[in-house]
Design a protein around this motif. Structure first.
Motif, PDB file in Angstrom:
ATOM      1  N   VAL A 159     134.469   6.161  -1.290  1.00 28.25           N
ATOM      2  CA  VAL A 159     133.505   7.218  -0.506  1.00 28.25           C
ATOM      3  C   VAL A 159     132.713   8.008  -1.313  1.00 28.25           C
ATOM      4  O   VAL A 159     131.984   9.080  -0.649  1.00 28.25           O
ATOM      5  CB  VAL A 159     134.273   8.034   0.738  1.00 28.25           C
ATOM      6  N   GLY A 160     133.126   7.902  -2.633  1.00 26.80           N
ATOM      7  CA  GLY A 160     132.051   8.974  -3.557  1.00 26.80           C
ATOM      8  C   GLY A 160     132.628  10.070  -3.806  1.00 26.80           C
ATOM      9  O   GLY A 160     131.849  10.856  -4.466  1.00 26.80           O
ATOM     10  N   ASP A 161     133.882  10.521  -3.691  1.00 27.68           N
ATOM     11  CA  ASP A 161     134.534  11.676  -3.758  1.00 27.68           C
ATOM     12  C   ASP A 161     135.022  11.638  -5.404  1.00 27.68           C
ATOM     13  O   ASP A 161     136.311  11.907  -5.297  1.00 27.68           O
ATOM     14  CB  ASP A 161     135.488  12.156  -2.772  1.00 27.68           C
ATOM     15  N   ASN A 162     134.347  11.596  -6.263  1.00 28.94           N
ATOM     16  CA  ASN A 162     134.706  11.569  -7.874  1.00 28.94           C
ATOM     17  C   ASN A 162     135.607  12.812  -8.054  1.00 28.94           C
ATOM     18  O   ASN A 162     136.566  12.313  -8.863  1.00 28.94           O
ATOM     19  CB  ASN A 162     133.700  11.132  -8.559  1.00 28.94           C
ATOM     20  N   GLN A 163     135.382  13.872  -7.605  1.00 32.12           N
ATOM     21  CA  GLN A 163     136.038  14.855  -7.892  1.00 32.12           C
ATOM     22  C   GLN A 163     137.505  14.958  -7.717  1.00 32.12           C
ATOM     23  O   GLN A 163     138.453  15.134  -8.236  1.00 32.12           O
ATOM     24  CB  GLN A 163     135.243  16.420  -7.433  1.00 32.12           C
ATOM     25  N   LYS A 164     137.598  14.716  -6.405  1.00 35.03           N
ATOM     26  CA  LYS A 164     139.131  14.448  -5.904  1.00 35.03           C
ATOM     27  C   LYS A 164     139.971  13.219  -6.519  1.00 35.03           C
ATOM     28  O   LYS A 164     140.968  13.290  -6.776  1.00 35.03           O
ATOM     29  CB  LYS A 164     139.280  14.482  -4.430  1.00 35.03           C
TER      30      LYS A 164
END
Length: 582
Positions: A159-164
């Motif tokens: 989903v592109g939530d690279n920080q998490k």
């Protein structure tokens, strides 16, 4: 266990497995809860443990499948814990688990936790997943945690939530590096974060991956030693075994009743509503009239009979073609008629005789008696073993009841009455001896203090020929010489209103009676040669004809489901249950 008549009859046998099944019957269990039992129809012989030598073992009078006793206690506790958990008794479950200190007590929560975890993963509820991972069920399963966190990591990349995703792999996946499938797996996952993760996951199916993870639950947990333990306890195990036990007890019923009654209690063994109806076997060998009977052995697989020919014969009731109807052993040593026989512990047997003695035998051995108790002046009419088996009671013509120590052979105490005693029994607790006398009185004497505690006086002043306690020990059946059997309620000390009439009991003979199937049937010998049976309400059920001349004694065996009778015609007859009475 019992004799089969010469022409085999068609029976139905309940079985647990489905092999050879031709029809299925619904067995009514607990007021309407239906239990399926497979019924195999066909011509069968005697149902006896000798036909299944590897299946049964004898312990006391219970036949059970062999099991390692070391594990039985703990496994029973585990099944009870499972039942309490399923029924919602959480506090009781925790208390029992703590008291028993089961190493696997946390596993009782596992079924619920795994169900919640499965649902949370499939729905993608990762907040609930994190909470479940903190539970003891999964906390100690690093391989499982690694697989779940890896799935979460890939979904974050998708989903592109690279920080998490970065926080997850550095803070939670890195400590579990030892669980990776191959040495560079974690590095490859990190590389996916630095490159274009969406491009690398374009063919990855999130839903399919979740289902694959759920399908791998057992494999992932097994390596942590958890799933293997769970697999040993199938769902609803306790209730399943109870249903099997009910089905097995139903299969042991000896008559061909196709209508089963509902089981209302697990506290007593199941019995169909059946009454002896036909003569199965006639045992011949005594040379004059037969006075008394007693089933012997833990499973009542033998029958002892005492006769005016001064002998005791022990009959083998197991269905062996070459020994069917033959006396297993003949015990000789009395010099006068044998009035009574009583079953003792192990293979012991006691007999009371007109020669004034009581003899104790080992019915496996036809040698001399093990012990002879002398002291009575005149005939000894009755003998009975104390519930503890370390004492023996006797009573007779000299109006005394005597208590003997079976270890030393010494007389312990003596109770004197005003008339000859015809029968003695011990109460269920073993603290009282109950005597019946020719004066029509039934007396209770305390064994510890040697004093009379209660007297039941004959309502009609008639002599008593025999007494017997029912299985509960609360009712006393008395055979009076006015051709009437009566019941006494020992709680209220009242003679109940029921009268059991139709037989004849008026002469000098000792006509004996007994409780029949389930304690709900009254059976009595009679001078007319019949075996009379009544319901507890006093209603006549049947009269079994067969003896030529007076019938002297009857005895019911709940283990063998047989009624035995003996009489003037020198025979012993075995009566079997074939159908229930309405």
């Amino acid at each position: 266990m019992f004799f089969q008549s010469s022409s085999h009859c068609s029976n139905s046998v309940a079985a647990i497995n489905t092999e050879g099944v031709t029809q299925t019957e619904q067995f009514p269990l607990f007021h309407g809860v239906k239990l399926p039992i497979f019924i195999v129809f066909g011509r069968v012989g005697c149902r006896h443990r000798s036909q299944f030598p590897s299946l049964y073992k004898t312990s006391s009078h219970v036949l059970c499948v062999g099991i390692n006793a070391e594990y039985m206690g703990e496994e029973t506790i585990r099944m009870v814990l499972q039942y309490l958990g399923d029924a919602g008794y959480t506090v009781s479950m925790k208390t029992l688990a703590d008291e028993h200190n089961l190493k696997t007590k946390h596993s009782m929560y596992a079924k619920r936790h795994m169900s919640q975890m499965r649902n949370a993963l499939l729905e993608g509820e990762w907040g609930l997943v994190d909470k479940m991972l903190a539970k003891q069920t999964f906390k100690t399963q690093p391989l499982f945690q690694y697989a779940v966190l890896k799935q979460r990591y890939l979904e974050l990349l998708d989903v592109g939530d690279n920080q998490k995703a970065f926080e997850l792999i550095s803070q939670r996946l890195k400590p579990l590096e030892a669980q990776q499938a191959f040495s560079t797996e974690l590095k490859d996952l990190c590389y996916g974060l630095l490159s274009n993760p969406q491009k690398g996951l374009k063919d990855w199916d999130r839903a399919r991956a979740r289902h694959k993870l759920v399908d791998d639950f057992q494999t992932l947990l097994a390596e942590g030693g958890f799933a293997k333990e769970q697999s040993q306890l199938p769902a609803n195990r306790l209730m399943h075994l109870l249903h099997q036990a009910c089905a097995y007890q139903a299969s042991l019923q000896r008559h061909s009743s196709h209508q089963r009654r509902s089981i209302t209690s697990l506290l007593v063994d199941y019995e169909d509503d059946a009454t002896p109806t036909s003569c199965q076997t006639v045992l011949q060998g005594h040379t004059t009239n037969v006075k008394c009977l007693a089933f012997v052995g833990a499973d009542h697989s033998m029958l002892a009979s005492g006769s005016s020919d001064n002998t005791v014969r022990v009959w083998d009731l197991t269905p062996h073609p070459h020994t069917q109807g033959a006396a297993h052993i003949t015990l000789t040593g009395h010099t006068s008629r044998v009035w009574e026989v009583a079953c003792g512990p192990n293979t012991k047997l006691a007999s009371a005789s007109g020669d004034g003695t009581v003899k104790v035998w080992d019915y496996r051995d036809s040698a001399a008696p093990l012990a002879t108790y002398s002291g009575h002046q005149g005939d000894v009419y009755s003998v009975s073993y104390h519930p503890s088996s370390n004492k023996l009671g006797s009573g007779g013509y000299d109006a005394t009841a005597r208590l003997w120590d079976t270890q030393t052979g010494q007389e312990i105490s003596k109770f004197t009455h005003t008339a000859p005693l015809t029968c003695i029994v011990f109460n269920q607790y073993g603290n009282s001896i109950i005597t019946a006398a020719k004066d029509g009185n039934i007396r209770f004497c305390d064994l510890a203090f040697g004093v009379e505690t209660m007297t039941l006086q004959s309502p009609a002043g008639a002599e008593i020929s025999h007494i017997e306690l029912d299985p509960s020990g609360l009712l006393l059946l008395a055979s009076y010489r006015d051709s009437c059997n009566r019941l006494w309620d020992l709680r209220s000390t009242l003679c109940l209103s029921q009268r059991f009439k139709g037989h004849r009991n008026t002469t000098k003979h000792f006509m004996k009676s007994c409780f029949g199937p389930k304690g709900d049937v009254i059976c009595s010998a009679s001078e007319d040669g019949g075996v009379h049976m009544w319901g507890k309400a006093g209603n006549s059920l049947a009269v079994l004809q067969g003896h030529q001349g007076p019938c002297f004694a009857v005895k019911w065996s709940p283990q063998q489901k047989l009624l035995a009778s003996c009489g003037q015609d020198q025979t012993v007859r075995l009566w079997q249950c074939e159908r229930p009475f309405s």
